[in-house]
Scaffold this motif. Structure first.
Motif, PDB file in Angstrom:
ATOM      1  N   TYR A 188      -0.831  -3.668  22.624  1.00  0.00           N
ATOM      2  CA  TYR A 188      -1.875  -2.432  22.942  1.00  0.00           C
ATOM      3  C   TYR A 188      -2.508  -1.843  21.406  1.00  0.00           C
ATOM      4  CZ  TYR A 188       1.212   1.258  21.871  1.00  0.00           C
ATOM      5  OH  TYR A 188       1.950   2.054  21.127  1.00  0.00           O
ATOM      6  N   ASP A 189      -1.630  -1.933  20.531  1.00  0.00           N
ATOM      7  CA  ASP A 189      -2.036  -1.183  19.202  1.00  0.00           C
ATOM      8  C   ASP A 189      -2.921  -1.910  18.404  1.00  0.00           C
ATOM      9  OD1 ASP A 189       0.514  -2.398  19.075  1.00  0.00           O
ATOM     10  OD2 ASP A 189       0.881  -1.496  16.982  1.00  0.00           O
ATOM     11  N   HIS A 190      -2.897  -3.188  18.837  1.00  0.00           N
ATOM     12  CA  HIS A 190      -3.892  -4.409  18.102  1.00  0.00           C
ATOM     13  C   HIS A 190      -5.133  -4.881  18.817  1.00  0.00           C
ATOM     14  CE1 HIS A 190      -1.102  -4.447  14.907  1.00  0.00           C
ATOM     15  NE2 HIS A 190      -0.241  -3.878  15.743  1.00  0.00           N
ATOM     16  N   LEU A 191      -4.960  -5.556  20.296  1.00  0.00           N
ATOM     17  CA  LEU A 191      -5.999  -5.805  21.119  1.00  0.00           C
ATOM     18  C   LEU A 191      -6.771  -4.441  21.133  1.00  0.00           C
ATOM     19  CD1 LEU A 191      -7.275  -7.664  23.028  1.00  0.00           C
ATOM     20  CD2 LEU A 191      -5.503  -7.141  24.826  1.00  0.00           C
TER      21      LEU A 191
ATOM     22  N   GLY B 273      -7.156   3.290  10.045  1.00  0.00           N
ATOM     23  CA  GLY B 273      -5.891   3.641  10.494  1.00  0.00           C
ATOM     24  C   GLY B 273      -5.222   2.573  11.228  1.00  0.00           C
ATOM     25  N   HIS B 274      -3.749   2.692  11.158  1.00  0.00           N
ATOM     26  CA  HIS B 274      -2.930   1.563  11.775  1.00  0.00           C
ATOM     27  C   HIS B 274      -3.166   0.318  11.237  1.00  0.00           C
ATOM     28  CE1 HIS B 274       0.480   0.905  14.532  1.00  0.00           C
ATOM     29  NE2 HIS B 274      -0.224  -0.207  14.950  1.00  0.00           N
ATOM     30  N   ALA B 275      -3.972  -0.746  12.064  1.00  0.00           N
ATOM     31  CA  ALA B 275      -3.868  -2.078  11.515  1.00  0.00           C
ATOM     32  C   ALA B 275      -5.545  -2.360  11.656  1.00  0.00           C
ATOM     33  CB  ALA B 275      -3.178  -3.293  12.181  1.00  0.00           C
TER      34      ALA B 275
ATOM     35  N   GLY C 167      -1.501  -8.960  10.184  1.00  0.00           N
ATOM     36  CA  GLY C 167      -1.143  -8.619  11.567  1.00  0.00           C
ATOM     37  C   GLY C 167       0.198  -7.788  11.512  1.00  0.00           C
ATOM     38  N   ASP C 168       0.830  -8.029  12.540  1.00  0.00           N
ATOM     39  CA  ASP C 168       2.246  -7.257  12.668  1.00  0.00           C
ATOM     40  C   ASP C 168       3.299  -8.545  12.371  1.00  0.00           C
ATOM     41  OD1 ASP C 168       1.539  -4.816  13.366  1.00  0.00           O
ATOM     42  OD2 ASP C 168       2.803  -5.085  15.324  1.00  0.00           O
ATOM     43  N   THR C 169       4.096  -8.550  11.396  1.00  0.00           N
ATOM     44  CA  THR C 169       4.901  -9.764  10.868  1.00  0.00           C
ATOM     45  C   THR C 169       6.183  -9.143  10.078  1.00  0.00           C
ATOM     46  OG1 THR C 169       5.155 -12.003  10.031  1.00  0.00           O
ATOM     47  CG2 THR C 169       3.853 -10.418   8.656  1.00  0.00           C
TER      48      THR C 169
ATOM     49  N   ILE D 140      -0.904  -1.197   5.423  1.00  0.00           N
ATOM     50  CA  ILE D 140      -1.177  -0.801   6.800  1.00  0.00           C
ATOM     51  C   ILE D 140      -0.043  -0.326   7.841  1.00  0.00           C
ATOM     52  CG2 ILE D 140      -3.578  -1.657   6.593  1.00  0.00           C
ATOM     53  CD1 ILE D 140      -2.557  -3.961   8.487  1.00  0.00           C
ATOM     54  N   HIS D 141      -0.447  -0.109   8.978  1.00  0.00           N
ATOM     55  CA  HIS D 141       0.704  -0.181  10.128  1.00  0.00           C
ATOM     56  C   HIS D 141       2.015   0.967   9.610  1.00  0.00           C
ATOM     57  CE1 HIS D 141       2.793  -1.756  13.535  1.00  0.00           C
ATOM     58  NE2 HIS D 141       1.824  -2.076  13.800  1.00  0.00           N
ATOM     59  N   TYR D 142       1.616   2.215   9.144  1.00  0.00           N
ATOM     60  CA  TYR D 142       2.753   3.028   8.739  1.00  0.00           C
ATOM     61  C   TYR D 142       2.066   4.454   9.278  1.00  0.00           C
ATOM     62  CZ  TYR D 142      -0.434   4.102   4.719  1.00  0.00           C
ATOM     63  OH  TYR D 142      -1.486   4.295   3.855  1.00  0.00           O
TER      64      TYR D 142
ATOM     65  N   THR E 140      -5.082  -9.939  16.252  1.00  0.00           N
ATOM     66  CA  THR E 140      -3.948 -10.604  15.683  1.00  0.00           C
ATOM     67  C   THR E 140      -3.097 -10.994  16.822  1.00  0.00           C
ATOM     68  OG1 THR E 140      -2.695  -8.678  15.038  1.00  0.00           O
ATOM     69  CG2 THR E 140      -4.121  -9.531  13.420  1.00  0.00           C
ATOM     70  N   HIS E 141      -2.525 -10.075  17.538  1.00  0.00           N
ATOM     71  CA  HIS E 141      -1.924 -10.512  19.033  1.00  0.00           C
ATOM     72  C   HIS E 141      -2.036  -9.363  19.898  1.00  0.00           C
ATOM     73  CE1 HIS E 141       0.224  -7.061  16.293  1.00  0.00           C
ATOM     74  NE2 HIS E 141       1.006  -6.971  17.374  1.00  0.00           N
ATOM     75  N   GLY E 142      -1.523  -9.502  21.105  1.00  0.00           N
ATOM     76  CA  GLY E 142      -1.582  -9.085  22.275  1.00  0.00           C
ATOM     77  C   GLY E 142      -1.316  -7.423  22.528  1.00  0.00           C
TER      78      GLY E 142
END
Ligand code: NI
Ligand code: MN
Length: 223
Positions: free
Chosen positions: A51-54, A7-9, A140-142, A189-191, A47-49
């Motif tokens: 909260y939904d990735h760290l 789920g998410h990323a 990641g998020d991009t 992902i990320h939806y 991928t980055h800092g």
């Protein structure tokens, strides 16, 4: 090689020897079950800092004795909790026990969200993960960026692309990313985690020139 979407990323890439978890965000989604189902984790790529990735990387690394991999700023932050970390930059391939790893650019910010405000989190990354001779690109998020054309020569087997819009590419932009990357397959992902990123992944599947696999939370595919 098995790919599991939580789920998410959050995605786990594993073979019989190694398990690599990317962007482990569970508790913030109320997904204790997903967290419990994780099994062995050797490496956690962040991928980055945001909260939904760290996410739960620090807790999982402590529990599983996993090594956290990210940019030097996030590695320094996570390392301050006593976790073993590798901090590197978008350069060439680095050798890892599971194969090879490359950080890519991502068009996004990377502040580390803490209780005491936002810390500088370096560059946002995507990753190309090579395991068993196969290449998986986790974007990641991009947003869409011309740099994605550089990935074509990597001959990516699976591109894991955000499609939620608002914070990342939406479906139209993900389709343009697919044109740039020419991967053998795509995992969206990320939806649908929050209201702002509601999307129907079937729309991507209908329009994509390459096969799109839609996985529910906790579902896996073989690569
Ligand atoms: Ni983000
Ligand atoms: Mn995000």
């Amino acid at each position: 090689m098995k790919i599991t979407y939580y789920g998410h990323a959050a995605v786990k890439i594993e073979n019989e020897q190694y398990s690599v978890l990317v962007d482990p965000f569970f508790r913030g989604r109320g997904d204790e079950e997903g967290l419990k189902s994780l099994g062995k984790v050797d490496f956690i790529l962040v991928t980055h800092g945001h909260y939904d990735h760290l996410g739960d990387a620090i807790e999982i690394a402590k529990e599983k004795n996993a090594v956290v991999v990210s940019n030097p700023e996030i590695a320094g932050y996570v390392g301050s909790f006593g976790i073993e970390c590798i901090g590197f930059q978008p350069t060439g391939w680095i050798k890892m026990p599971f194969g090879r790893l490359k950080a890519t650019n991502a068009l996004h910010t990377s502040g580390i969200n803490t209780d005491h405000g936002t810390l500088y989190g370096g560059l946002a990354f995507g990753y190309v993960i090579e395991m068993d001779g196969k290449k998986v690109y986790h974007a990641g998020d991009t947003g869409l960026m011309a740099d994605m054309q550089l990935l074509k020569r990597e001959q990516v087997d699976l591109a894991i692309l955000p499609i939620g819009g608002f914070y990342t590419m939406d479906i139209e932009e993900a389709l343009r990313a697919i044109d740039f990357i020419e991967p053998a397959g795509v995992l969206p992902i990320h939806y649908n985690t929050f209201g702002a990123i509601e999307q129907d992944p079937c729309r991507l599947k209908e329009k994509s020139p390459v096969p799109v696999t839609i996985l529910g939370n906790g579902e896996s595919m073989e690569l």
